[in-house]
Scaffold this active site. Sequence first.
Site, short mmCIF file in Angstrom:
data_model
loop_
_atom_site.label_atom_id
_atom_site.label_comp_id
_atom_site.label_asym_id
_atom_site.label_seq_id
_atom_site.Cartn_x
_atom_site.Cartn_y
_atom_site.Cartn_z
N LYS A 186 0.84 -1.20 0.00
CA LYS A 186 0.00 0.00 0.00
C LYS A 186 0.87 1.25 0.00
O LYS A 186 1.56 1.55 0.98
CB LYS A 186 -0.91 0.05 1.23
CG LYS A 186 -1.96 1.17 1.07
CD LYS A 186 -2.58 1.62 2.37
CE LYS A 186 -1.77 2.62 3.13
NZ LYS A 186 -1.60 3.92 2.45
N CYS A 221 13.79 10.34 6.54
CA CYS A 221 13.79 9.81 7.91
C CYS A 221 15.17 9.93 8.54
O CYS A 221 15.29 10.14 9.74
CB CYS A 221 13.30 8.39 7.93
SG CYS A 221 14.05 7.36 6.68
N GLY A 227 7.33 4.71 8.07
CA GLY A 227 6.48 5.87 8.28
C GLY A 227 6.71 6.46 9.66
O GLY A 227 7.81 6.34 10.21
N SER A 228 5.67 7.06 10.21
CA SER A 228 5.84 7.78 11.48
C SER A 228 5.96 6.82 12.66
O SER A 228 5.42 5.70 12.64
CB SER A 228 4.65 8.71 11.70
OG SER A 228 3.46 7.95 11.78
N THR A 229 6.66 7.27 13.69
CA THR A 229 6.81 6.48 14.91
C THR A 229 5.43 6.24 15.53
O THR A 229 5.14 5.16 16.04
CB THR A 229 7.74 7.22 15.89
OG1 THR A 229 9.04 7.27 15.28
CG2 THR A 229 7.85 6.51 17.22
N GLU A 245 11.02 15.23 15.43
CA GLU A 245 11.20 15.15 13.99
C GLU A 245 10.30 16.19 13.31
O GLU A 245 9.09 16.19 13.49
CB GLU A 245 10.83 13.75 13.49
CG GLU A 245 11.04 13.59 11.99
CD GLU A 245 10.81 12.16 11.50
OE1 GLU A 245 9.74 11.60 11.74
OE2 GLU A 245 11.74 11.63 10.87
N GLU A 268 10.43 0.80 10.12
CA GLU A 268 11.44 1.83 9.91
C GLU A 268 10.74 3.16 10.13
O GLU A 268 9.88 3.55 9.35
CB GLU A 268 12.01 1.69 8.49
CG GLU A 268 13.38 2.31 8.38
CD GLU A 268 13.30 3.69 7.78
OE1 GLU A 268 13.18 4.65 8.58
OE2 GLU A 268 13.35 3.81 6.56
N GLY A 283 3.84 3.47 13.72
CA GLY A 283 4.64 2.28 14.06
C GLY A 283 4.19 1.67 15.38
O GLY A 283 4.08 0.45 15.51
P1 NAI Z 1 2.13 8.09 8.44
O1 NAI Z 1 2.96 7.22 9.30
O2 NAI Z 1 0.72 8.34 8.85
O3 NAI Z 1 2.07 7.48 6.95
C1 NAI Z 1 2.91 6.47 6.44
C2 NAI Z 1 2.07 5.37 5.81
O4 NAI Z 1 1.30 4.71 6.80
C3 NAI Z 1 1.06 5.84 4.76
O5 NAI Z 1 1.00 4.88 3.72
C4 NAI Z 1 -0.26 5.85 5.53
O6 NAI Z 1 -1.40 5.70 4.73
C5 NAI Z 1 -0.08 4.66 6.44
N1 NAI Z 1 -0.90 4.65 7.66
C6 NAI Z 1 -1.39 5.72 8.35
N2 NAI Z 1 -2.07 5.31 9.43
C7 NAI Z 1 -1.99 3.95 9.45
C8 NAI Z 1 -2.48 2.94 10.34
N3 NAI Z 1 -3.18 3.24 11.43
N4 NAI Z 1 -2.21 1.65 10.06
C9 NAI Z 1 -1.49 1.32 8.97
N5 NAI Z 1 -1.01 2.23 8.09
C10 NAI Z 1 -1.25 3.53 8.33
O7 NAI Z 1 2.87 9.47 8.26
P2 NAI Z 1 2.27 10.92 7.88
O8 NAI Z 1 1.05 11.22 8.70
O9 NAI Z 1 2.12 10.99 6.42
O10 NAI Z 1 3.46 11.88 8.35
C11 NAI Z 1 3.53 12.31 9.70
C12 NAI Z 1 4.96 12.36 10.18
O11 NAI Z 1 5.52 11.07 10.15
C13 NAI Z 1 5.90 13.19 9.34
O12 NAI Z 1 5.85 14.54 9.68
C14 NAI Z 1 7.24 12.58 9.69
O13 NAI Z 1 7.71 13.13 10.89
C15 NAI Z 1 6.90 11.12 9.90
N6 NAI Z 1 7.20 10.28 8.71
C16 NAI Z 1 8.33 9.53 8.70
C17 NAI Z 1 8.65 8.80 7.59
C18 NAI Z 1 9.89 7.97 7.54
O14 NAI Z 1 10.40 7.72 6.45
N7 NAI Z 1 10.39 7.48 8.64
C19 NAI Z 1 7.85 8.83 6.37
C20 NAI Z 1 6.63 9.59 6.50
C21 NAI Z 1 6.36 10.31 7.62
#
Ligand code: NAI
Length: 490
Positions: A195, A303, A247-249, A400, A269, A252
């Site tokens: 996804k 990240c 994605g976000s902590t 972050e 990650e 995670g």
């Molecule tokens: P997010 O963690 O919500 O999104 C990442 C992925 O997870 C997307 O595909 C999203 O649709 C999916 N997702 C969201 N909620 C979920 C859930 N409950 N269960 C399973 N999958 C889910 O990140 P977001 O809201 O786009 O960004 C917020 C903050 O997260 C950013 O400001 C940044 O600090 C951090 N982030 C870190 C990343 C990294 O590479 N470590 C990448 C993206 C965001």
Amino acid sequence: MTKKINSFSLKFDTDWQYAAAPESSEHVEIKDKYDLFIGSKFVQPKSKKYFETINPSNEEVISKVAEANGSDVDAAVSAARKAFPKWSKLPAKERAKYIFRIARLIQERAREFAVIESMDGGKPIKEARDIDIPLAAAHFFYYAGWADKLEYAFPHRKVEPLGVAGQIIPWNFPLLMAAWKIAPALACGNTVVLKPAETTPLTAMKLAELIQDAGLPDGVVNIITGAGQTGAALVEHPDIDKIAFTGSTEVGKIIQKAIAGTKKKATLELGGKSANIIFEDAAIDQAVEGVINGIFFNQGHVCCAGSRLFVQESIKEEVERKLKARLETLIVGDPLDKNTDVGAINSKKQLETIEAYLKIGEKEGLESFQVKSKLPKKGYYCHPTLFFDVAQSSRLAQEEIFGPVLAIQTFRTVDEAIEKANNTPYGLSAGVWTDKGSKAFNLSVQLKAGVVWANTFNKFDPTSPFGGYKESGFGREGGLQGLEGYLKVE
Ligand code: NAI
Ligand code: MG
């Protein structure tokens, strides 16, 4: 209906060995609407819903993509489950052929992928062109090579694939993260449901078309679009054997709770707040360049971004002066312009998050620096920003931001640098700038970070494992270590 966007006459003159093949297609095709990719077919979502993906550089709608609900997720997982016995039993060298084919097709269509990546997510075209797309191909090449050598990766051990892998990826490196997830999973004999993130689904859908062209057996790779709810449905699906998430902590932690007590394996990650440390014996100009790349690469949506800079006190004035001078030369604006250094912020929501942090810095009374260059009228943009003399307790040093914002701090001794750099809940990466090899080695041992770069930053290679400590997650992607997350090793 498809839109055809003509070539942009991009010149792909990179040294990278996996750069676009000379015959790389000149055309960029984006459909008006994308369905779900399940069982090697594009199928309409049972939800009957579609959502828009926009171009953050001008706020225009690029396309619509399907929103997968619980029954769509179920259909994708069933297709992957059905494909698993055959795929996992295929002679490994046959599996490798398919993965090599994906790698080669990415090279052939590199121009198209680069343009779409830049349009959908806002990153500068030169980064998509020279880094994201070539590295995505490189990952498929690298893991294709492992497929028939797993017995050498784990000598005298029995290895078996896990089954169906659910993979959820973010918006900062959309195609590259898809490659990091899919390539090792397939090489080890798993089938997948991927996804992509809701703001950047288009290169994943292009990858689906490419996978169809590569003739992969039905259901080996399924790609479904949607937002957090779709991701959650995938995580909670009872027939998933493994979750790989970047994605976000915050999310995670939700995933860890959701799978606690189940047979599901996970690699996570997550976020970071990485330290870039400059010692007085470093080559200063080179270090300044590395700091600029460390935090402003991909608008700071990285990240492992070097978002905390530690400068030895004796060189503080020189480093800060040179950083300011370098900011004057950065071109912020249209991501599709080949000269752009800093493109658009990925989404309105992310821009608001970053702006809230700029306000926090202001409220704390921190000295800051920006070059107020002219920005496009529409779209989401943020001037690269430096904050000076940031206290260890400041939220700018602790949290972050995921944007082009650098928190600068100072130190006197090696021990103080290590102590301050490690004083964070995260542990993804670190950079050390010094002329002394012994100092670089010492710090690489003492810094609690999954990756430590010496006299460079943000260097990625499929042969090197990548991943975090502490709240930056667990498990490794890339290298031989990246195979372990997709195998039962006995
Ligand atoms: P997010 O963690 O919500 O999104 C990442 C992925 O997870 C997307 O595909 C999203 O649709 C999916 N997702 C969201 N909620 C979920 C859930 N409950 N269960 C399973 N999958 C889910 O990140 P977001 O809201 O786009 O960004 C917020 C903050 O997260 C950013 O400001 C940044 O600090 C951090 N982030 C870190 C990343 C990294 O590479 N470590 C990448 C993206 C965001
Ligand atoms: Mg978009």
